[in-house]
Write a protein that holds these residues in place. Sequence first.
Motif, PDB file in Angstrom:
ATOM      1  N   HIS A  16      38.549  19.058 112.732  1.00 50.46           N
ATOM      2  CA  HIS A  16      37.216  19.087 112.131  1.00 50.46           C
ATOM      3  C   HIS A  16      36.725  17.653 111.863  1.00 50.46           C
ATOM      4  N   GLU A  17      37.610  16.818 111.343  1.00 51.84           N
ATOM      5  CA  GLU A  17      37.249  15.430 111.020  1.00 51.84           C
ATOM      6  C   GLU A  17      36.990  14.615 112.297  1.00 51.84           C
ATOM      7  N   VAL A  18      37.812  14.844 113.322  1.00 51.71           N
ATOM      8  CA  VAL A  18      37.618  14.134 114.594  1.00 51.71           C
ATOM      9  C   VAL A  18      36.260  14.526 115.189  1.00 51.71           C
ATOM     10  N   ARG A  19      35.926  15.811 115.137  1.00 53.46           N
ATOM     11  CA  ARG A  19      34.627  16.267 115.654  1.00 53.46           C
ATOM     12  C   ARG A  19      33.472  15.644 114.865  1.00 53.46           C
ATOM     13  N   LYS A  20      33.663  15.545 113.540  1.00 54.20           N
ATOM     14  CA  LYS A  20      32.617  14.925 112.718  1.00 54.20           C
ATOM     15  C   LYS A  20      32.406  13.462 113.123  1.00 54.20           C
ATOM     16  N   SER A  21      33.464  12.841 113.650  1.00 55.30           N
ATOM     17  CA  SER A  21      33.350  11.454 114.108  1.00 55.30           C
ATOM     18  C   SER A  21      32.678  11.359 115.480  1.00 55.30           C
ATOM     19  N   GLY A  22      32.382  12.499 116.101  1.00 52.14           N
ATOM     20  CA  GLY A  22      31.659  12.511 117.377  1.00 52.14           C
ATOM     21  C   GLY A  22      32.535  12.792 118.586  1.00 52.14           C
ATOM     22  N   LEU A  23      33.850  12.882 118.402  1.00 47.75           N
ATOM     23  CA  LEU A  23      34.745  13.117 119.551  1.00 47.75           C
ATOM     24  C   LEU A  23      34.969  14.616 119.768  1.00 47.75           C
ATOM     25  N   ALA A  24      35.775  14.928 120.803  1.00 49.87           N
ATOM     26  CA  ALA A  24      35.915  16.331 121.222  1.00 49.87           C
ATOM     27  C   ALA A  24      36.799  17.163 120.291  1.00 49.87           C
ATOM     28  N   GLY A  25      37.627  16.539 119.490  1.00 51.65           N
ATOM     29  CA  GLY A  25      38.491  17.297 118.589  1.00 51.65           C
ATOM     30  C   GLY A  25      39.920  16.806 118.643  1.00 51.65           C
ATOM     31  N   ASN A  26      40.810  17.564 117.994  1.00 50.81           N
ATOM     32  CA  ASN A  26      42.208  17.126 117.915  1.00 50.81           C
ATOM     33  C   ASN A  26      42.966  17.533 119.181  1.00 50.81           C
ATOM     34  N   ALA A 202      32.946   1.677 110.811  1.00 54.48           N
ATOM     35  CA  ALA A 202      32.461   2.823 111.585  1.00 54.48           C
ATOM     36  C   ALA A 202      31.126   3.367 111.097  1.00 54.48           C
ATOM     37  N   ASP A 203      30.037   2.851 111.627  1.00 59.68           N
ATOM     38  CA  ASP A 203      28.730   3.331 111.201  1.00 59.68           C
ATOM     39  C   ASP A 203      27.793   3.618 112.381  1.00 59.68           C
ATOM     40  N   LYS A 204      28.370   3.760 113.603  1.00 56.32           N
ATOM     41  CA  LYS A 204      27.523   4.044 114.764  1.00 56.32           C
ATOM     42  C   LYS A 204      27.804   5.454 115.270  1.00 56.32           C
ATOM     43  N   GLN A 205      26.913   5.968 116.093  1.00 55.77           N
ATOM     44  CA  GLN A 205      27.145   7.254 116.759  1.00 55.77           C
ATOM     45  C   GLN A 205      28.116   7.039 117.922  1.00 55.77           C
ATOM     46  N   THR A 206      29.014   7.969 118.130  1.00 52.66           N
ATOM     47  CA  THR A 206      29.969   7.805 119.223  1.00 52.66           C
ATOM     48  C   THR A 206      30.326   9.157 119.811  1.00 52.66           C
ATOM     49  N   ASP A 207      30.879   9.168 121.017  1.00 48.36           N
ATOM     50  CA  ASP A 207      31.312  10.466 121.553  1.00 48.36           C
ATOM     51  C   ASP A 207      32.510  10.354 122.494  1.00 48.36           C
ATOM     52  N   THR A 208      33.122   9.169 122.566  1.00 40.73           N
ATOM     53  CA  THR A 208      34.189   8.988 123.548  1.00 40.73           C
ATOM     54  C   THR A 208      35.426   8.339 122.951  1.00 40.73           C
ATOM     55  N   LEU A 209      36.581   8.918 123.307  1.00 42.62           N
ATOM     56  CA  LEU A 209      37.862   8.303 122.979  1.00 42.62           C
ATOM     57  C   LEU A 209      38.317   7.520 124.211  1.00 42.62           C
ATOM     58  N   ASP A 210      38.843   6.339 124.008  1.00 45.61           N
ATOM     59  CA  ASP A 210      39.386   5.559 125.113  1.00 45.61           C
ATOM     60  C   ASP A 210      40.857   5.244 124.815  1.00 45.61           C
ATOM     61  N   PHE A 211      41.576   4.799 125.811  1.00 45.34           N
ATOM     62  CA  PHE A 211      42.979   4.447 125.570  1.00 45.34           C
ATOM     63  C   PHE A 211      43.406   3.340 126.529  1.00 45.34           C
TER      64      PHE A 211
END
Lengths: 429, 77
Positions: A16-26, A202-211
Amino acid sequence: MTPLNAADHFTLMMDHEVRKSGLAGNLCALVIELDVCPDKDTLSKKTRSFTRRFPLAVASLKKTGRRYAWADRNEHPNIFFHYPYHDAENSDTFQTQTLKKIINRKQALEDILPVELHLIEGEEKSLLALRWFHPLCDAKGIELILHHILNEEHDTKHDNTPVGLDAWLAKQGLWKKIKFAFKARNNIRQLDQLNSTLLNPADKQTDTLDFQVIRYNKEQTANINTQARQYAGMTGTALYFIGCMMRTLETIGCDHEGDGFCVPYAFNLRKRKALFPIFGNHVSFLFSQASRKQLQSKQQLFEHLKEQNKYNIRNALDFAMLPLMEAGSWLNLDRFGEIVRKNPQGTERSSFWFSYTGEIDPPMTKILGCNVTGLFQISPVTAPPSFGILVSQLNGELTISYCFIPEYIPEEKLTQITKRMSLELMDNT
Amino acid sequence: MHDQIKTFITQEIVQLENPDSFSSDDDLLAAGLDSMGIMRLIMFLEKTFGVTLPDNEIEPDNIQTLNRIIQWVERHR
């Protein structure tokens, strides 16, 4: 319906928290590198056989009252996916981009397949990526799932007897659980006296995890393991990576400077070498914390971290976290997330995410006749801290996977971090 | 203190048929005070009276009745 245990709920809250950060989830991944491409039809058959033996691997997450449970799907979905490689593309780019798509694919909670197996072909190596939805199992569980997919062992030990985390909680009396929950809470209150340093607020909109994966050869790995033993002791390897990353971030500088660094880390509650339980998260967690002053001397830092760890174990704080997680699982995900992540001043408690799984177990040198040449993991992060490291080892070779949100951790910063971390690990500062 | 704790217990924690007849020596555990209720009660006591109640003292002896709860809090003020 199969109910989620307390630690499963904890990872669902993190979803839930990861999604709130804009990413796909855990959504996490265990990625195995192979020298050639295994037979895809055989893999497909083995995967189908696995999901027939373990229907939970294709279940769907549903809310029942205040909690969640796994529900059977009406259909039996395919969990094996194949990505052929075409010569025109750069092989590494193709594989990395495919992995990024797999871990960044957004889906509704109930649509997510708990486990997916992805075979990504390449010019010189193939990747076998097991993507898993964290409420299903922990990092140890996914190693066991891989073992069961490949070996087609029969499920002879599954009955209703509680195992792992469930067994421990079932054995505790009401008063002991309450005492433990408050013991854990008091420990967290103590930690909250120091505000945590964060790479980025962390104050921007985001939607991608990178590695990015950094590999160490056998010689380098042996050197790092020697340093780990010298500084952190025989059992302190995980602490060594945590401490070195704290010092790395302190050296390169962070945008949000706090009083120190605070890092959560999980530990396995299974009996050693146990092949069950496969499903469910059977872990508890503790925090490593050091003030900025303690980071100045490497020797003193590790004396402090070892002492802290000894104190935590002696006072059973590892087990004390379990009733706290159990109590939290009755809260709504928003409230639970706020309590877990934020200190009373509203600042993120975790300076970075961390996982150390050591050598894969059961050991793995070949898959369907192909040599296993490497292994790494991918994990999402919340924003903040927008940054995590996952440390694995295969056949005496270490890999560190840096997982991050690129909007907050630009390439230049990440390069600084990975270079400095290598120097710290090899005690070459 | 007595009235604040009594109000919290009877209105937030334990559903009593007749709250007015609730006495300071009534057994709260027998009346239905469960684990979540105990946790909420301790958090309420700590926040309202500015005390930290040691986890090793979380026992039936200190929580069973309203009088014992008051004595427990008083020892840590």
